[in-house]
Write an enzyme that holds these catalytic residues in place. Structure first.
Site, PDB file in Angstrom:
ATOM      1  N   GLU A   1       0.846  -1.332  -0.163  1.00 59.57           N
ATOM      2  CA  GLU A   1      -0.345  -0.187   0.154  1.00 59.57           C
ATOM      3  C   GLU A   1       1.536   1.020   0.449  1.00 59.57           C
ATOM      4  O   GLU A   1       2.064   1.328   0.784  1.00 59.57           O
ATOM      5  CB  GLU A   1      -0.864   0.194   1.371  1.00 59.57           C
ATOM      6  CG  GLU A   1      -1.805   1.411   1.643  1.00 59.57           C
ATOM      7  CD  GLU A   1      -2.516   1.827   0.521  1.00 59.57           C
ATOM      8  OE1 GLU A   1      -2.238   1.401  -0.375  1.00 59.57           O
ATOM      9  OE2 GLU A   1      -3.536   2.527   1.039  1.00 59.57           O
ATOM     10  N   ASP A   2       0.409   2.415  -0.409  1.00 61.45           N
ATOM     11  CA  ASP A   2       1.108   3.627  -0.995  1.00 61.45           C
ATOM     12  C   ASP A   2       1.233   4.100   0.618  1.00 61.45           C
ATOM     13  O   ASP A   2       2.251   4.673   1.069  1.00 61.45           O
ATOM     14  CB  ASP A   2       0.579   4.562  -1.923  1.00 61.45           C
ATOM     15  CG  ASP A   2      -0.985   4.945  -1.873  1.00 61.45           C
ATOM     16  OD1 ASP A   2      -1.505   3.583  -0.448  1.00 61.45           O
ATOM     17  OD2 ASP A   2      -0.707   5.519  -2.345  1.00 61.45           O
TER      18      ASP A   2
ATOM     19  N   ASP B   1      -2.651   5.916   6.243  1.00 64.50           N
ATOM     20  CA  ASP B   1      -3.521   7.547   7.349  1.00 64.50           C
ATOM     21  C   ASP B   1      -3.913   6.954   8.415  1.00 64.50           C
ATOM     22  O   ASP B   1      -3.919   6.894   9.389  1.00 64.50           O
ATOM     23  CB  ASP B   1      -4.179   8.717   5.929  1.00 64.50           C
ATOM     24  CG  ASP B   1      -4.292   9.781   6.429  1.00 64.50           C
ATOM     25  OD1 ASP B   1      -3.186  10.519   7.060  1.00 64.50           O
ATOM     26  OD2 ASP B   1      -5.230   9.923   6.046  1.00 64.50           O
TER      27      ASP B   1
ATOM     28  N   PHE C   1       0.010  16.213   3.538  1.00 63.51           N
ATOM     29  CA  PHE C   1      -0.298  15.438   2.587  1.00 63.51           C
ATOM     30  C   PHE C   1       0.372  15.683   1.005  1.00 63.51           C
ATOM     31  O   PHE C   1       0.963  16.432   0.588  1.00 63.51           O
ATOM     32  CB  PHE C   1      -1.810  16.713   2.038  1.00 63.51           C
ATOM     33  CG  PHE C   1      -2.668  16.178   0.213  1.00 63.51           C
ATOM     34  CD1 PHE C   1      -3.689  14.962   0.903  1.00 63.51           C
ATOM     35  CD2 PHE C   1      -2.406  15.921  -0.316  1.00 63.51           C
ATOM     36  CE1 PHE C   1      -4.475  14.003   0.440  1.00 63.51           C
ATOM     37  CE2 PHE C   1      -3.440  14.914  -1.458  1.00 63.51           C
ATOM     38  CZ  PHE C   1      -4.326  13.984  -0.955  1.00 63.51           C
TER      39      PHE C   1
ATOM     40  N   ARG D   1       0.988  11.534  -9.947  1.00 65.76           N
ATOM     41  CA  ARG D   1       1.975  10.390  -9.679  1.00 65.76           C
ATOM     42  C   ARG D   1       3.319   9.934 -10.126  1.00 65.76           C
ATOM     43  O   ARG D   1       3.792   9.107 -10.058  1.00 65.76           O
ATOM     44  CB  ARG D   1       0.883   9.482  -9.721  1.00 65.76           C
ATOM     45  CG  ARG D   1      -0.785   9.219  -9.498  1.00 65.76           C
ATOM     46  CD  ARG D   1      -1.408   7.926 -10.066  1.00 65.76           C
ATOM     47  NE  ARG D   1      -2.670   8.162  -9.700  1.00 65.76           N
ATOM     48  CZ  ARG D   1      -3.644   7.928  -8.323  1.00 65.76           C
ATOM     49  NH1 ARG D   1      -3.026   7.273  -7.832  1.00 65.76           N
ATOM     50  NH2 ARG D   1      -4.664   7.421  -8.481  1.00 65.76           N
TER      51      ARG D   1
HETATM   52  P1  IMP Z   1      -6.384   5.869   5.543  1.00 63.23           P
HETATM   53  O1  IMP Z   1      -7.248   4.438   5.322  1.00 63.23           O
HETATM   54  O2  IMP Z   1      -7.229   7.088   6.050  1.00 63.23           O
HETATM   55  O3  IMP Z   1      -5.612   5.119   5.820  1.00 63.23           O
HETATM   56  O4  IMP Z   1      -6.415   5.936   3.871  1.00 63.23           O
HETATM   57  C1  IMP Z   1      -5.073   5.780   3.070  1.00 63.23           C
HETATM   58  C2  IMP Z   1      -5.380   5.960   1.487  1.00 63.23           C
HETATM   59  O5  IMP Z   1      -6.411   7.730   1.921  1.00 63.23           O
HETATM   60  C3  IMP Z   1      -4.522   6.064   0.734  1.00 63.23           C
HETATM   61  O6  IMP Z   1      -4.306   5.012   0.307  1.00 63.23           O
HETATM   62  C4  IMP Z   1      -4.241   7.744  -0.607  1.00 63.23           C
HETATM   63  O7  IMP Z   1      -5.308   7.098  -0.584  1.00 63.23           O
HETATM   64  C5  IMP Z   1      -5.449   7.573   0.812  1.00 63.23           C
HETATM   65  N1  IMP Z   1      -4.397   9.317   1.299  1.00 63.23           N
HETATM   66  C6  IMP Z   1      -3.815   9.443   2.174  1.00 63.23           C
HETATM   67  N2  IMP Z   1      -3.006  10.539   2.595  1.00 63.23           N
HETATM   68  C7  IMP Z   1      -2.813  10.695   1.576  1.00 63.23           C
HETATM   69  C8  IMP Z   1      -1.439  11.845   1.002  1.00 63.23           C
HETATM   70  O8  IMP Z   1      -0.540  12.896   1.960  1.00 63.23           O
HETATM   71  N3  IMP Z   1      -1.482  11.634  -0.049  1.00 63.23           N
HETATM   72  C9  IMP Z   1      -2.210  11.230  -0.973  1.00 63.23           C
HETATM   73  N4  IMP Z   1      -3.442  10.507  -0.579  1.00 63.23           N
HETATM   74  C10 IMP Z   1      -3.430  10.078   0.388  1.00 63.23           C
HETATM   75 MG    MG Z   2      -4.840   5.179  -1.150  1.00 63.35          MG
END
Ligand code: IMP
Ligand code: MG
Length: 178
Positions: free
Chosen positions: A101-102, A105, A154, A167
């Site tokens: 995963e990238d 958050d 962000f 990207r």
């Molecule tokens: P989570 O479910 O809140 O943990 O969110 C994870 C997803 O939110 C990641 O896979 C990203 O797609 C998106 N996301 C969270 N932070 C960022 C950011 O700083 N830049 C771009 N996408 C983000």
């Molecule tokens: Mg994502």
């Protein structure tokens, strides 16, 4: 889509990413040593560059698959709801699975995906994320392997977008509104 004007400040260089990816792949190769049933599952779309670099450094006979989930809501806030947009092509029952995963958050996405994959009867499920924003966590989850912990900014680049743009940047940068 119209966006507020912004600039991107580099946070993690391409060189630093490459060094970290190599180290992560080494740890992963050692952890899964001896297995011939590892499936590396990339979460689309944000992980596409990370997984491409990571698997080329993994010294094991792996398969690669992809899963796409969506969160509803606006471009900068992840929602709590996660929906499967593109399911895996292969079976993972009895297999070792590494989710790539990238960013973690709030933690909702990774938590949901790991839970979903567990229902398919894998032998083992681990996760590798490039970036972690621990200060944003709402669900207590930690990936097995983390590339970099970052502050609550962000970020874009190396596969990660802001409203589908940026990207293709070779580095990780933070979005600064001007
Ligand atoms: P989570 O479910 O809140 O943990 O969110 C994870 C997803 O939110 C990641 O896979 C990203 O797609 C998106 N996301 C969270 N932070 C960022 C950011 O700083 N830049 C771009 N996408 C983000
Ligand atoms: Mg994502």
């Amino acid at each position: 889509m119209a966006q507020r004007p912004y600039v991107i400040d580099q946070m993690i260089s391409a060189k630093a990413i490459a060094a970290r990816v190599e180290a992560l792949a080494g740890e992963i190769s050692r952890s899964f040593a001896g297995t011939d049933k590892l499936v590396v599952v990339g979460l689309l779309r944000g992980s596409f560059i990370f997984i491409a670099d990571l698997v080329r450094e993994i010294d094991l006979p792996i398969e690669v698959d992809f899963l796409e989930v969506s969160s509803y809501g606006n471009a900068m806030e992840s929602s709590r709801e996660v929906r499967v947009l593109k399911d895996l092509r292969g079976e993972i029952a009895g297999r070792d699975v590494l989710v790539v995963e990238d960013i973690v958050d709030t933690g909702f996405t990774l938590t949901h995906v790991l839970k979903l994959l567990q229902t398919k009867g894998p032998a083992r499920v681990d996760s590798c994320v490039l970036l972690d924003k621990p200060s944003r966590r709402e669900v207590p989850i930690r990936a097995t392997w983390t590339g970099f912990e970052i502050p609550d900014e962000f970020v874009v680049g190396y596969g990660i977008d802001y409203a589908q743009r940026n990207r293709n940047l070779p580095y990780i940068g933070k979005v600064r509104f001007t």
